[in-house]
Design a protein around this motif. Structure first.
Motif, PDB file in Angstrom:
ATOM      1  N   GLN A  81     108.699  78.703  29.299  1.00  0.00           N
ATOM      2  CA  GLN A  81     108.861  79.983  28.594  1.00  0.00           C
ATOM      3  C   GLN A  81     109.338  81.065  29.562  1.00  0.00           C
ATOM      4  O   GLN A  81     110.211  81.865  29.223  1.00  0.00           O
ATOM      5  N   PHE A  82     108.766  81.088  30.754  1.00  0.00           N
ATOM      6  CA  PHE A  82     109.190  82.058  31.763  1.00  0.00           C
ATOM      7  C   PHE A  82     110.667  81.871  32.096  1.00  0.00           C
ATOM      8  O   PHE A  82     111.440  82.831  32.120  1.00  0.00           O
ATOM      9  N   VAL A  83     111.062  80.623  32.359  1.00  0.00           N
ATOM     10  CA  VAL A  83     112.431  80.325  32.758  1.00  0.00           C
ATOM     11  C   VAL A  83     113.428  80.712  31.658  1.00  0.00           C
ATOM     12  O   VAL A  83     114.498  81.239  31.942  1.00  0.00           O
ATOM     13  N   LYS A  84     113.075  80.471  30.417  1.00  0.00           N
ATOM     14  CA  LYS A  84     113.970  80.811  29.300  1.00  0.00           C
ATOM     15  C   LYS A  84     114.226  82.315  29.209  1.00  0.00           C
ATOM     16  O   LYS A  84     115.282  82.736  28.741  1.00  0.00           O
ATOM     17  N   LYS A  85     113.291  83.115  29.682  1.00  0.00           N
ATOM     18  CA  LYS A  85     113.428  84.577  29.610  1.00  0.00           C
ATOM     19  C   LYS A  85     114.192  85.158  30.805  1.00  0.00           C
ATOM     20  O   LYS A  85     114.655  86.285  30.741  1.00  0.00           O
ATOM     21  N   GLU A  86     114.301  84.397  31.887  1.00  0.00           N
ATOM     22  CA  GLU A  86     114.964  84.878  33.103  1.00  0.00           C
ATOM     23  C   GLU A  86     116.475  84.712  32.968  1.00  0.00           C
ATOM     24  O   GLU A  86     116.999  83.608  33.073  1.00  0.00           O
ATOM     25  N   GLU A  87     117.183  85.805  32.762  1.00  0.00           N
ATOM     26  CA  GLU A  87     118.628  85.743  32.533  1.00  0.00           C
ATOM     27  C   GLU A  87     119.412  85.258  33.747  1.00  0.00           C
ATOM     28  O   GLU A  87     120.517  84.739  33.603  1.00  0.00           O
ATOM     29  N   GLU A  88     118.871  85.426  34.937  1.00  0.00           N
ATOM     30  CA  GLU A  88     119.582  84.976  36.135  1.00  0.00           C
ATOM     31  C   GLU A  88     119.549  83.458  36.278  1.00  0.00           C
ATOM     32  O   GLU A  88     120.365  82.893  36.999  1.00  0.00           O
ATOM     33  N   ILE A  89     118.632  82.808  35.590  1.00  0.00           N
ATOM     34  CA  ILE A  89     118.575  81.338  35.616  1.00  0.00           C
ATOM     35  C   ILE A  89     119.522  80.838  34.533  1.00  0.00           C
ATOM     36  O   ILE A  89     119.329  81.090  33.352  1.00  0.00           O
ATOM     37  N   ILE A  90     120.569  80.130  34.976  1.00  0.00           N
ATOM     38  CA  ILE A  90     121.601  79.697  34.033  1.00  0.00           C
ATOM     39  C   ILE A  90     121.479  78.226  33.649  1.00  0.00           C
ATOM     40  O   ILE A  90     122.116  77.785  32.700  1.00  0.00           O
ATOM     41  N   GLU A  91     120.675  77.479  34.373  1.00  0.00           N
ATOM     42  CA  GLU A  91     120.367  76.094  34.015  1.00  0.00           C
ATOM     43  C   GLU A  91     118.954  75.772  34.478  1.00  0.00           C
ATOM     44  O   GLU A  91     118.509  76.290  35.499  1.00  0.00           O
ATOM     45  N   CYS A  92     118.289  74.896  33.728  1.00  0.00           N
ATOM     46  CA  CYS A  92     116.959  74.432  34.114  1.00  0.00           C
ATOM     47  C   CYS A  92     116.846  72.977  33.682  1.00  0.00           C
ATOM     48  O   CYS A  92     117.096  72.653  32.524  1.00  0.00           O
ATOM     49  N   HIS A  93     116.480  72.120  34.627  1.00  0.00           N
ATOM     50  CA  HIS A  93     116.360  70.691  34.349  1.00  0.00           C
ATOM     51  C   HIS A  93     115.000  70.189  34.827  1.00  0.00           C
ATOM     52  O   HIS A  93     114.676  70.317  36.020  1.00  0.00           O
ATOM     53  N   ARG A  94     114.222  69.630  33.921  1.00  0.00           N
ATOM     54  CA  ARG A  94     112.958  68.981  34.299  1.00  0.00           C
ATOM     55  C   ARG A  94     113.304  67.574  34.752  1.00  0.00           C
ATOM     56  O   ARG A  94     114.011  66.837  34.057  1.00  0.00           O
ATOM     57  N   VAL A  95     112.810  67.190  35.920  1.00  0.00           N
ATOM     58  CA  VAL A  95     113.212  65.918  36.522  1.00  0.00           C
ATOM     59  C   VAL A  95     111.993  65.110  36.964  1.00  0.00           C
ATOM     60  O   VAL A  95     110.877  65.614  37.013  1.00  0.00           O
ATOM     61  N   THR A  96     112.250  63.856  37.280  1.00  0.00           N
ATOM     62  CA  THR A  96     111.199  62.993  37.813  1.00  0.00           C
ATOM     63  C   THR A  96     111.192  63.102  39.326  1.00  0.00           C
ATOM     64  O   THR A  96     112.132  63.618  39.929  1.00  0.00           O
ATOM     65  N   GLY A  97     110.140  62.615  39.950  1.00  0.00           N
ATOM     66  CA  GLY A  97     110.047  62.622  41.409  1.00  0.00           C
ATOM     67  C   GLY A  97     109.150  63.736  41.907  1.00  0.00           C
ATOM     68  O   GLY A  97     108.393  64.331  41.148  1.00  0.00           O
ATOM     69  N   GLU A  98     109.251  64.024  43.184  1.00  0.00           N
ATOM     70  CA  GLU A  98     108.395  65.039  43.809  1.00  0.00           C
ATOM     71  C   GLU A  98     108.700  66.446  43.310  1.00  0.00           C
ATOM     72  O   GLU A  98     107.826  67.285  43.242  1.00  0.00           O
ATOM     73  N   VAL A  99     109.950  66.703  42.994  1.00  0.00           N
ATOM     74  CA  VAL A  99     110.360  68.005  42.466  1.00  0.00           C
ATOM     75  C   VAL A  99     110.209  67.956  40.946  1.00  0.00           C
ATOM     76  O   VAL A  99     110.568  66.970  40.309  1.00  0.00           O
ATOM     77  N   SER A 100     109.659  69.009  40.360  1.00  0.00           N
ATOM     78  CA  SER A 100     109.455  69.050  38.905  1.00  0.00           C
ATOM     79  C   SER A 100     110.660  69.593  38.165  1.00  0.00           C
ATOM     80  O   SER A 100     110.985  69.142  37.065  1.00  0.00           O
ATOM     81  N   TYR A 101     111.325  70.608  38.744  1.00  0.00           N
ATOM     82  CA  TYR A 101     112.454  71.267  38.085  1.00  0.00           C
ATOM     83  C   TYR A 101     113.553  71.596  39.085  1.00  0.00           C
ATOM     84  O   TYR A 101     113.269  71.971  40.227  1.00  0.00           O
ATOM     85  N   TYR A 102     114.781  71.455  38.637  1.00  0.00           N
ATOM     86  CA  TYR A 102     115.939  71.966  39.350  1.00  0.00           C
ATOM     87  C   TYR A 102     116.463  73.128  38.522  1.00  0.00           C
ATOM     88  O   TYR A 102     116.728  72.986  37.330  1.00  0.00           O
ATOM     89  N   LEU A 103     116.608  74.284  39.161  1.00  0.00           N
ATOM     90  CA  LEU A 103     117.133  75.465  38.498  1.00  0.00           C
ATOM     91  C   LEU A 103     118.459  75.833  39.144  1.00  0.00           C
ATOM     92  O   LEU A 103     118.647  75.657  40.349  1.00  0.00           O
ATOM     93  N   LYS A 104     119.352  76.351  38.337  1.00  0.00           N
ATOM     94  CA  LYS A 104     120.594  76.921  38.849  1.00  0.00           C
ATOM     95  C   LYS A 104     120.551  78.384  38.442  1.00  0.00           C
ATOM     96  O   LYS A 104     120.307  78.697  37.277  1.00  0.00           O
ATOM     97  N   ALA A 105     120.742  79.272  39.413  1.00  0.00           N
ATOM     98  CA  ALA A 105     120.659  80.701  39.141  1.00  0.00           C
ATOM     99  C   ALA A 105     121.859  81.407  39.747  1.00  0.00           C
ATOM    100  O   ALA A 105     122.422  80.958  40.750  1.00  0.00           O
ATOM    101  N   ALA A 106     122.243  82.504  39.116  1.00  0.00           N
ATOM    102  CA  ALA A 106     123.345  83.318  39.616  1.00  0.00           C
ATOM    103  C   ALA A 106     122.839  84.751  39.765  1.00  0.00           C
ATOM    104  O   ALA A 106     122.322  85.333  38.812  1.00  0.00           O
TER     105      ALA A 106
END
Length: 143
Positions: A81-106
Motif C-alpha cells: 500500500q505504501f509503495v502504490k502511493k509513492e509516485e517516485e516508485i515507477i515499478e515494484c516487483h515482489r520476488v523470491t530469494g533473500e530480497v523481498s522486493y525490487y523497486l524502480k524509482a525515478a
C-alpha cells in the motif's frame, strides 16, 4: 496466434498510434480484418493496454534508482500500500530469494533520493543503486 498477429504486435509496439488504415496497408489486410484481429488480441489479453512511454529526463526525473528491499518490518499488505502511493516508485516487483522486493524509482535530484530512502527505511533493509546506463531500457516482445 499466426504470423500476421505477430507482425501486428511488432508494428503496434513500435507505434501504438498507427491508424487501422495504415496498419491494414502494412499487413496487406482489409481494415475490418485488422480491426477484428486487434479486438481479438485485446480480448485474449495479449494486448493489455495502449500507452505512451514518457521520457523521465524530460519530466525532470534525471536519476533512476534500483532499490532492493529485504527483511520487511511490516506486513506485505502495508508495504505494498505504501509503495502504490509513492509516485517516485515507477515499478515494484515482489520476488523470491533473500530480497523481498525490487523497486524502480525515478527522482529529480539527490535530495529527492535521500527523502525517498528515508521514507522506505521503516519498512525494511534498503539497498539502493543508481542506474548509470540502460543498454536495454525496454524490449518489444513478439511471441
Amino acid at each position: 496466434m499466426d504470423v500476421i498477429d505477430r507482425n501486428m504486435l511488432a508494428i503496434l509496439q513500435r507505434d501504438a498510434r498507427i491508424t487501422i488504415s495504415e496498419l491494414s496497408k502494412e499487413l496487406a489486410l482489409s481494415r475490418p480484418s485488422v480491426a477484428e484481429r486487434l479486438h481479438r488480441l485485446q480480448e485474449k489479453g495479449v494486448i493489455e493496454e495502449f500507452t505512451a512511454r514518457v521520457s523521465l529526463p524530460a519530466l525532470g526525473k534525471d536519476i533512476l534508482l534500483v532499490i532492493l528491499v529485504s527483511g520487511l518490518k511490516v506486513s506485505i499488505e502495508d508495504f505494498e500500500q505504501f509503495v502504490k502511493k509513492e509516485e517516485e516508485i515507477i515499478e515494484c516487483h515482489r520476488v523470491t530469494g533473500e530480497v523481498s522486493y525490487y523497486l524502480k524509482a525515478a527522482v529529480s535530484n539527490m535530495n529527492s533520493m535521500r527523502l525517498l530512502i528515508d521514507r522506505l527505511i521503516p519498512y525494511g533493509s534498503i539497498n539502493t543503486s543508481t542506474v548509470l546506463a540502460s543498454p536495454v531500457p525496454y524490449r518489444h516482445l513478439v511471441p
